[in-house]
Design an enzyme around this catalytic site. Structure first.
Site, PDB file in Angstrom:
ATOM      1  N   ARG A  44       0.844  -1.198   0.000  1.00  0.00           N
ATOM      2  CA  ARG A  44       0.000   0.000   0.000  1.00  0.00           C
ATOM      3  C   ARG A  44       0.873   1.239   0.000  1.00  0.00           C
ATOM      4  O   ARG A  44       1.786   1.358   0.811  1.00  0.00           O
ATOM      5  CB  ARG A  44      -0.870   0.044   1.259  1.00  0.00           C
ATOM      6  CG  ARG A  44      -1.955  -0.954   1.290  1.00  0.00           C
ATOM      7  CD  ARG A  44      -3.008  -0.594   2.307  1.00  0.00           C
ATOM      8  NE  ARG A  44      -2.524  -0.312   3.646  1.00  0.00           N
ATOM      9  CZ  ARG A  44      -3.302   0.004   4.662  1.00  0.00           C
ATOM     10  NH1 ARG A  44      -4.611   0.106   4.493  1.00  0.00           N
ATOM     11  NH2 ARG A  44      -2.809   0.215   5.852  1.00  0.00           N
ATOM     12  N   THR A  59      -1.585   7.425  -0.152  1.00  0.00           N
ATOM     13  CA  THR A  59      -2.880   7.265  -0.831  1.00  0.00           C
ATOM     14  C   THR A  59      -3.617   6.001  -0.383  1.00  0.00           C
ATOM     15  O   THR A  59      -4.815   5.867  -0.609  1.00  0.00           O
ATOM     16  CB  THR A  59      -2.676   7.158  -2.357  1.00  0.00           C
ATOM     17  OG1 THR A  59      -1.930   5.951  -2.619  1.00  0.00           O
ATOM     18  CG2 THR A  59      -1.909   8.344  -2.911  1.00  0.00           C
ATOM     19  N   ASP A  85       0.508  -4.099  11.771  1.00  0.00           N
ATOM     20  CA  ASP A  85       0.913  -4.417  10.397  1.00  0.00           C
ATOM     21  C   ASP A  85       1.250  -5.904  10.324  1.00  0.00           C
ATOM     22  O   ASP A  85       2.258  -6.357  10.877  1.00  0.00           O
ATOM     23  CB  ASP A  85       2.137  -3.558  10.019  1.00  0.00           C
ATOM     24  CG  ASP A  85       2.512  -3.746   8.554  1.00  0.00           C
ATOM     25  OD1 ASP A  85       2.704  -4.908   8.130  1.00  0.00           O
ATOM     26  OD2 ASP A  85       2.608  -2.742   7.843  1.00  0.00           O
ATOM     27  N   ASP A 109       4.757  -6.925   8.908  1.00  0.00           N
ATOM     28  CA  ASP A 109       5.854  -6.632   9.842  1.00  0.00           C
ATOM     29  C   ASP A 109       5.869  -7.623  11.001  1.00  0.00           C
ATOM     30  O   ASP A 109       6.932  -8.057  11.454  1.00  0.00           O
ATOM     31  CB  ASP A 109       5.722  -5.206  10.383  1.00  0.00           C
ATOM     32  CG  ASP A 109       6.155  -4.169   9.361  1.00  0.00           C
ATOM     33  OD1 ASP A 109       6.903  -4.523   8.428  1.00  0.00           O
ATOM     34  OD2 ASP A 109       5.744  -3.006   9.493  1.00  0.00           O
TER      35      ASP A 109
HETATM   36  C1  PRP Z   1      -1.232  -5.149   4.167  1.00  0.00           C
HETATM   37  C2  PRP Z   1      -2.048  -6.426   4.157  1.00  0.00           C
HETATM   38  C3  PRP Z   1      -2.889  -6.257   2.916  1.00  0.00           C
HETATM   39  C4  PRP Z   1      -3.132  -4.776   2.877  1.00  0.00           C
HETATM   40  C5  PRP Z   1      -4.545  -4.527   3.348  1.00  0.00           C
HETATM   41  O1  PRP Z   1      -0.183  -5.249   3.258  1.00  0.00           O
HETATM   42  O2  PRP Z   1      -1.264  -7.575   4.164  1.00  0.00           O
HETATM   43  O3  PRP Z   1      -2.234  -6.710   1.739  1.00  0.00           O
HETATM   44  O4  PRP Z   1      -2.191  -4.183   3.767  1.00  0.00           O
HETATM   45  O5  PRP Z   1      -4.858  -3.186   3.236  1.00  0.00           O
HETATM   46  P1  PRP Z   1      -5.941  -2.658   2.203  1.00  0.00           P
HETATM   47  O6  PRP Z   1      -7.159  -3.513   2.385  1.00  0.00           O
HETATM   48  O7  PRP Z   1      -6.185  -1.254   2.675  1.00  0.00           O
HETATM   49  O8  PRP Z   1      -5.393  -2.707   0.834  1.00  0.00           O
HETATM   50  P2  PRP Z   1       0.965  -4.140   3.151  1.00  0.00           P
HETATM   51  O9  PRP Z   1       0.614  -3.147   2.083  1.00  0.00           O
HETATM   52  O10 PRP Z   1       1.255  -3.573   4.511  1.00  0.00           O
HETATM   53  O11 PRP Z   1       2.190  -4.969   2.603  1.00  0.00           O
HETATM   54  P3  PRP Z   1       2.991  -6.164   3.309  1.00  0.00           P
HETATM   55  O12 PRP Z   1       2.084  -7.373   3.335  1.00  0.00           O
HETATM   56  O13 PRP Z   1       4.171  -6.345   2.427  1.00  0.00           O
HETATM   57  O14 PRP Z   1       3.358  -5.708   4.703  1.00  0.00           O
HETATM   58  N1  URA Z   2      -2.686  -3.809   6.735  1.00  0.00           N
HETATM   59  C1  URA Z   2      -2.242  -4.325   7.903  1.00  0.00           C
HETATM   60  O1  URA Z   2      -1.263  -5.095   7.923  1.00  0.00           O
HETATM   61  N2  URA Z   2      -2.871  -3.983   9.029  1.00  0.00           N
HETATM   62  C2  URA Z   2      -3.932  -3.154   9.053  1.00  0.00           C
HETATM   63  O2  URA Z   2      -4.482  -2.884  10.146  1.00  0.00           O
HETATM   64  C3  URA Z   2      -4.377  -2.624   7.829  1.00  0.00           C
HETATM   65  C4  URA Z   2      -3.745  -2.981   6.678  1.00  0.00           C
END
Ligand code: PRP
Ligand code: URA
Length: 207
Positions: free
Chosen positions: A102, A106, A198, A201
């Protein structure tokens, strides 16, 4: 489009462990893995079976085996942690990968990797990500899977909010959603509250 909250005391207990800020990456991963396995029972409830002739040590009889190939699509990174548990129970599943992150300002998903499997158009496809927040990432991943030819798609997450569910229902009304929890709030930073932070993480220990 259907939306199912899979409620089970074991899932609720394990999710509570995952939510706790003091839970280590190791315990977080283990519980995520186990919840993935527990959710499989409900997600695959409508899987088609075919009749087969078998022989037990006692007699010839009819049995049933799963009649459709399965493709799991983790959204990298966090989806990887949840796919492992599902794969244990469906070891013949092929795995496609979609990498999205993400944009922090935005909150829009940015694609950085996509690798399909063969025969996806005839497969039972499960897109996996623990978090359904704004719904942008899940919607984008499903759009990519449909672009590959996937027709029968389910989306599985651990924690969701209304905003994400509504976005998926609007963008992909044909996709069934399964979650272990519908949390009350999506905050202004795009985090689910109470949520679990997260997920990526916490799985990979990157913060
Ligand atoms: C997190 C999660 C989803 C997304 C959800 O990923 O694993 O993919 O956010 O958010 P959304 O519904 O608002 O799109 P992130 O972008 O943090 O990437 P990561 O899995 O690499 O940490
Ligand atoms: N992605 C995450 O990993 N955690 C949240 O709470 C929202 C989006």
């Amino acid at each position: 489009m259907s939306f199912t909250i899979i409620k089970h005391p074991l899932i609720i207990d394990k999710l509570t462990r995952m939510r706790k800020v003091e839970t280590s990456s190791k315990d977080f991963r283990e519980n995520l893995n186990e919840i993935g396995q527990l959710m499989v029972y409900e997600i695959f409830r409508d899987m088609p079976l075919k009749e087969v002739d078998i022989e037990t040590p006692v007699t010839k009889t009819k049995g049933y085996t799963i009649d459709v190939p399965v493709v799991l699509i983790p959204i990298i990174r966090a989806g990887l942690g949840m796919t492992e548990g599902i794969q244990k129970l469906v070891p013949t599943a092929r795995i496609a990968h979609i990498g999205l992150y993400r944009n922090e300002e935005t909150l829009e998903p940015v694609e950085y990797y996509a690798k399909k499997t063969k025969n996806i158009e005839n497969s039972y496809v499960i897109v996996v990500d623990p978090m359904l927040a704004t719904g942008g990432s899940a919607s984008k991943a499903i759009e990519i899977a449909k672009g590959w030819g996937a027709k029968q798609i389910k989306f599985v997450c651990l924690v969701s909010v209304k905003e994400g569910i509504e976005k998926l229902q609007k963008d992909h009304p044909d996709v069934e959603i399964y979650t272990a929890s519908l949390d009350p709030i999506l905050n202004e930073d795009g985090y689910i509250v109470p949520g679990l932070g997260d997920a990526g993480d916490r799985i990979f220990g990157t913060k």
